[in-house]
Design a protein around this motif. Structure first.
Motif, mmCIF file in Angstrom:
data_model
loop_
_atom_site.group_PDB
_atom_site.id
_atom_site.type_symbol
_atom_site.label_atom_id
_atom_site.label_comp_id
_atom_site.label_asym_id
_atom_site.label_seq_id
_atom_site.Cartn_x
_atom_site.Cartn_y
_atom_site.Cartn_z
ATOM 1 N N VAL A 42 3.166 3.995 -0.783
ATOM 2 C CA VAL A 42 3.616 3.062 0.246
ATOM 3 C C VAL A 42 4.135 3.845 1.445
ATOM 4 C CG1 VAL A 42 4.247 1.321 -1.492
ATOM 5 C CG2 VAL A 42 5.994 2.895 -0.656
ATOM 6 N N GLY A 43 4.273 3.153 2.571
ATOM 7 C CA GLY A 43 4.800 3.799 3.771
ATOM 8 C C GLY A 43 4.446 2.964 4.974
ATOM 9 N N PRO A 44 5.162 3.189 6.089
ATOM 10 C CA PRO A 44 4.906 2.386 7.282
ATOM 11 C C PRO A 44 3.475 2.565 7.792
ATOM 12 C CG PRO A 44 6.724 3.947 7.638
ATOM 13 C CD PRO A 44 6.193 4.203 6.272
ATOM 14 N N GLU A 166 -5.216 -0.429 0.144
ATOM 15 C CA GLU A 166 -4.850 -1.820 0.421
ATOM 16 C C GLU A 166 -5.899 -2.792 -0.110
ATOM 17 O OE1 GLU A 166 -2.924 -2.606 4.111
ATOM 18 O OE2 GLU A 166 -2.721 -0.492 4.598
ATOM 19 N N PRO A 167 -6.200 -2.710 -1.401
ATOM 20 C CA PRO A 167 -7.302 -3.516 -1.948
ATOM 21 C C PRO A 167 -7.016 -5.006 -1.966
ATOM 22 C CG PRO A 167 -6.075 -2.479 -3.735
ATOM 23 C CD PRO A 167 -5.538 -1.901 -2.451
ATOM 24 N N THR A 168 -5.741 -5.391 -1.792
ATOM 25 C CA THR A 168 -5.416 -6.822 -1.871
ATOM 26 C C THR A 168 -4.975 -7.376 -0.515
ATOM 27 O OG1 THR A 168 -3.077 -6.436 -2.447
ATOM 28 C CG2 THR A 168 -4.652 -6.468 -4.266
ATOM 29 N N ALA A 169 -5.144 -6.576 0.547
ATOM 30 C CA ALA A 169 -4.583 -6.956 1.847
ATOM 31 C C ALA A 169 -5.116 -8.295 2.358
ATOM 32 C CB ALA A 169 -4.868 -5.853 2.862
ATOM 33 N N ASP A 198 2.427 -4.338 -0.407
ATOM 34 C CA ASP A 198 2.997 -5.400 -1.218
ATOM 35 C C ASP A 198 3.526 -4.830 -2.528
ATOM 36 O OD1 ASP A 198 3.603 -7.575 -2.716
ATOM 37 O OD2 ASP A 198 1.699 -8.621 -2.355
ATOM 38 N N PRO A 199 4.850 -4.636 -2.620
ATOM 39 C CA PRO A 199 5.421 -4.007 -3.818
ATOM 40 C C PRO A 199 5.059 -4.747 -5.102
ATOM 41 C CG PRO A 199 7.114 -4.411 -2.144
ATOM 42 C CD PRO A 199 5.862 -5.047 -1.652
#
Ligand SMILES: Nc1ncnc2c1ncn2[C@@H]1O[C@H](COP(=O)(O)OP(=O)(O)O)[C@@H](O)[C@H]1O
Ligand SMILES: [Mg+2]
Length: 226
Positions: A42-44, A166-169, A198-199
């Motif tokens: 994760v990260g900005p 980001e497979p679920t973005a 998305d945690p």
């Protein structure tokens, strides 16, 4: 290096551009991922997550440092990198980039390394949840179904390493969870690295790595180590 290390990054660095436009997207990064591990990243926005995944997959050449896949160094030989990537790495993107004039089955078969992958595609399709869709073309599918078709293609060679950016973005939460269930089911055989904002999608992760300005941050907390 321990035998179960599937992926290692050593001093991995990627610089884009030159002069005042220089961006150090990945900055001297060290990482080891073992078989059976599920690692969240994760990260900005702009912290280098996609750049790192592309380097780990051998899709980009590092400016400095290197990647080891199954203890073999990815190097500058494009043929060898492509071969290693096809055989050992499954890459899942935000969008699956399916070939529009091929069916779901054919999209998977063109990625298969052996000529008799048909039965394997059938078995994998049941696990991924696309059996009724195998003969459909991508434009007839919903976003979630397309992403599952992308999973079928990414997993067709039983990769040792699955990288997902980001497979679920673009998916709603239930669909996103279903995609993550498929990915998590690979972890026994493979190692899994998932980038997400998305945690919730990282439930069950062994580690969550925090990236900032191209480097891993030491993040406190019970489930977050690096
Ligand atoms: N092809 C490129 N050319 C130049 N700069 C890029 C390119 N791709 C990404 N960058 C820059 O590299 C940094 C990291 O980008 P990226 O890896 O896409 O981050 P993230 O996936 O975390 O949003 C950002 O500053 C971005 O603007
Ligand atoms: Mg990105």
């Amino acid at each position: 290096m321990s035998a179960d290390v599937v992926l290692a990054a050593r001093g991995l660095t990627l610089v884009y551009g030159e002069g005042p436009r220089r961006v150090r997207a990945v900055d001297g990064l060290e990482l080891e991922v073992r078989r059976g591990e599920f690692v969240g990243l994760v990260g900005p926005s702009g912290s280098g997550k996609s750049s790192l995944l592309f380097l780990l997959a051998g899709l980009r050449r590092p400016t400095a440092g290197h990647v080891e896949l199954l203890s073999r160094r990815l190097d500058d030989a494009p043929d060898r990198n492509a071969e290693a990537r096809r055989r050992h790495v499954g890459f899942v993107f935000q969008e699956p980039f399916l070939v529009p004039y091929l069916s779901v089955r054919e999209n998977a078969l063109v990625a298969a390394l052996d000529a008799d992958a048909g039965p394997r595609v059938e078995a994998l399709a049941a696990r991924v949840g696309v059996t009724p869709l195998l003969d459909e073309r991508p434009h007839r599918l919903s976003g979630g179904e397309r992403q599952r078709a992308g999973l079928l293609r990414a997993l067709v060679n039983a990769p040792d390493l699955v990288l997902a950016d980001e497979p679920t973005a673009f998916l709603d939460h239930p669909t996103g969870h279903a995609v993550m269930d498929v990915l998590r089911a690979e972890v026994g055989r493979a190692a899994l690295v998932v980038v997400t904002h998305d945690p919730e999608m990282l439930a069950g992760a062994d580690r969550v790595l925090h990236l900032r300005d191209g480097a891993l941050e030491a993040a406190p907390g019970p489930s977050t180590t690096c």
